[in-house]
Design an enzyme around this catalytic site. Structure first.
Site, PDB file in Angstrom:
ATOM      1  CB  VAL A 103      -0.944   0.023   1.221  1.00 41.42           C
ATOM      2  CG1 VAL A 103      -1.870   1.241   1.140  1.00 41.42           C
ATOM      3  CG2 VAL A 103      -1.766  -1.260   1.292  1.00 41.42           C
ATOM      4  CG  ASP A 124     -10.367 -10.626   6.525  1.00 40.05           C
ATOM      5  OD1 ASP A 124     -10.452 -11.245   7.604  1.00 40.05           O
ATOM      6  OD2 ASP A 124      -9.300 -10.176   6.082  1.00 40.05           O
TER       7      ASP A 124
END
Length: 670
Positions: free
Chosen positions: A27, A136
């Site tokens: 990221v 999740d």
């Protein structure tokens, strides 16, 4: 695939640096040069970038996530596939993960936990209604922004990762996995509810519901172990919250809340009724408990039938008596006035009406306030305000509330408001005082371009050197505001002018005189070296970095050396000077757009000599712009003979404040 800093993706996204790494991606923080905003870019790792089936699922889920537009969901702006490079452009949320927030606080209060949960439920409910399952949900995927807005990340995308993890026999996020996901690899909205309930358990208690020595033991606990109760860990928690978490963590999906919005309604009720009087209604709906499961199982159907019959009989007796009493009361109404019961109802109705009326009267006053000001104003009612839309407004300044939806609001309500983006026409300067451009010149071109592009206003930019306006900031415009007709011409500073300057002779000038001459000629000061000399008087210039009568550019840095006197030279050709050196960049204060000023800086050498502290001036006072960097580069610093330690102190002379200090080692020269 790792990407270097400053790389430009799609000719649009400029990478500013790596901010995180997960099992499937890197990221990065990046700037969207087209829209002028900071974004997060999630780039698939190499091992996934070559798996066509995985890429197909990744693209499909990313497109589904991109459809979600909600305050409490991290937005997905773009998905890009470029050869083996696959990435998603997402909203960058400045804040802290819920996991870190819980770890810092130990555990959250019941009220704070419910407040966070209600925000998340709003986002999750929207996603479920659009057919998008997270799969999740965990505290690591939940971010609390610096403004206090709670957002859930990786919607849909997390599902691809969890499927891939199952395929490779790697269990991730096992502390929040639903039994059906663990056992059969299937999931639906109720699986998200289970995971969400595990997160709520952790907020309330500070620990995960099931812990074990390894992943498999935790998974087994989700499948087989009794459901833990939050009140077993924290006694003071309410009965209502204990029930809500318990029901959300039922092993069988059919026994949980079937819609997360139903769970949200119970959490809202729990705020007003912590003792859970509303739970009796849940039993009628088939949720078998409050308290311990065994307590319900201990009551037989026969006893329940007898209890119900008794209640009906008693109720009938009271109704009959009540009928008789009401008849008597009606007969004496003209004498005794209204009954006590009627008075009580009237008083309660009046009290409710006053409460609603007070809030209704206050709400219009939030128009014109910022969100934080409005929340402070309504603090007695615990109203949470969320920006939903933005509109241009000539009446209200940027960030002020323009309007809010009509309706009845009460304590703990959520209020979604429309904020002002400021006036659509941008005013650059007062047309009645066209020579005063001081405010305009505090605006950077990048900030102005964002506003112009947002308003779809055409413009042309030309550069011009300026000794007074910082590079990248506006010097002037050809009209007072965008409301005036004609194309907008913006003149932006390219920095100081670079007209050639004839290098003056600094030798035999004092240090102060040399600095003054450089400033007069439009040159900047470079490094000053202090060198012992038996021929040049102490404090006077020995040599300069650029020869005299040479043409140099305006603003060029000029270095020179100054005599430190005969001290430090060998005596009788035997004792050597003790010297050191330094090369450091020193930040001068904290500048920025709209912030200006100067700092008067002196550099000292501090040494302890025979128990006494001695200060030697290495650089006399000179002025630096606030927010700039000073290059502290001294090649030969002469210290006291035989003293091996010293400290360089960079001092704000006007405020007697140390800006930076550096410890040095001194050694005999040669």
């Amino acid at each position: 695939m790792k990407i270097e800093k400053d790389a430009l993706l799609q000719g649009r996204y400029q990478i500013e640096g790596l901010i995180g790494e997960g099992g499937m991606s890197y990221v990065y923080k990046a700037k969207d040069k087209k829209l002028g905003r900071i974004v997060a870019i999630k780039v698939l790792k190499e091992q996934y970038a070559e798996d066509k089936e995985f890429i197909s699922k990744f693209q499909e889920e990313a497109r589904s996530a991109a459809k979600l537009n909600h305050l409490n969901i991290v937005s997905t702006f773009d998905t890009v596939d470029e050869g083996n490079l696959h990435f998603i452009v997402m909203e960058l949320v400045e804040g802290v993960t819920l996991k870190n927030f819980i770890q810092r606080k130990g555990r959250l209060s019941e009220r704070e936990s419910i407040g966070i949960a209600l925000q998340l439920i709003d986002g999750i409910d929207i996603a479920h209604k659009m057919g998008v399952i997270h799969r999740d949900i965990k505290p690591q995927n939940i971010i609390i922004s610096t403004e206090g807005v709670v957002k859930i990340a990786d919607f849909g995308i997390a599902g691809v990762a969890s499927q891939e993890a199952a395929n490779t026999a790697v269990m991730g996020s096992v502390h929040y996995i639903s039994p059906e996901q663990a056992k059969r690899g299937i999931s639906d909205a109720r699986s998200d509810i289970y995971s969400f309930s595990c997160v709520l358990y952790e907020m309330l208690t500070g620990k995960v519901p099931y812990a074990g020595e390894d992943s498999m033991s935790v998974v087994f606990s989700h499948l087989e172990d009794p459901i833990p109760r939050v009140r077993d860990s924290v006694k003071e928690l309410s009965k209502a919250i204990d029930y809500i978490v318990w029901r959300g963590m039922q092993k069988k999906a059919s026994l949980r809340y079937q819609n997360i919005s139903d769970m949200g309604e119970d959490l809202q009720l729990a705020l007003d009724d912590p003792e859970g009087s509303f739970l009796s209604e849940r039993e009628e709906e088939g949720s078998r408990i409050f308290g311990r499961k065994e307590m319900d199982q201990g009551i037989s159907n026969l006893y329940k039938g007898l209890a119900i019959a008794s209640v009906i009989l008693i109720a009938g007796v009271f109704l009959f008596l009540g009928y008789k009493v009401v008849g008597v009361l009606r007969s004496v109404k003209s004498i005794s006035g209204e009954s006590e019961t009627a008075m009580k109802v009237t008083e309660e109705s009046t009290q409710v009406a006053i409460t609603i009326s007070a809030l209704d009267n206050l709400l219009p006053e939030i128009v014109g306030k910022t969100v934080s000001e409005a929340e402070d104003f309504l603090s007695n009612y615990d109203i949470h305000i969320y920006p939903e839309k933005e509109e241009y407004s000539d009446q209200y300044e940027e960030g002020q509330i323009i309007s809010y939806p009509g309706g009845k609001y009460s304590t703990h309500s959520r209020l979604y408001v429309t904020l002002s983006k400021g006036p659509k026409d941008i005013r650059f300067y007062d047309p009645s005082a066209p020579s005063d451009l001081s405010e305009l010149q505090k605006m950077s071109l990048s900030d102005l371009e964002i506003k112009l592009k947002d308003r779809k206003i055409a413009y042309t930019v030309v550069e011009e050197a300026s000794d007074t306006v910082e590079k990248g900031y506006i010097i002037r415009t050809n009209k007072a505001s965008t409301k005036e007709p004609g194309e907008l011409l913006i003149t932006v500073s390219s920095g100081q002018s670079t007209a050639p300057v004839l290098m003056p002779d600094l030798t035999n000038l004092s240090e102060e005189e040399a600095i003054s001459v450089l400033e007069e000629e439009g040159l900047t000061l470079g490094n000053i070296s202090y060198i012992p000399s038996n021929t040049v008087e102490k404090g006077y210039v020995i040599s300069q970095s650029v020869p005299t009568e040479t043409y140099v550019e305006t603003g060029q840095a000029i270095s020179f050396s100054v005599s430190s006197g005969s001290e430090g030279k060998s005596r009788n050709g035997q004792e050597k000077a003790w010297v050191s050196s330094i090369n450091q960049s020193v930040s001068i204060g904290s500048g920025g757009p709209g912030v200006s000023g100067t700092v008067l800086v002196v550099v000292y050498l501090k040494q302890d000599i025979n128990g006494e502290t001695r200060y030697t001036t290495l650089q006399s006072a000179r002025t630096y712009a606030l927010g700039s960097e000073m290059q502290l580069s001294l090649n030969r610093i002469a210290g006291a003979s035989g003293v091996s330690k010293g400290t360089i102190e960079v001092v704000d002379a006007e405020n007697d404040r140390i800006l930076a200090s550096y410890d040095l080692d001194f050694h005999p020269e040669g």
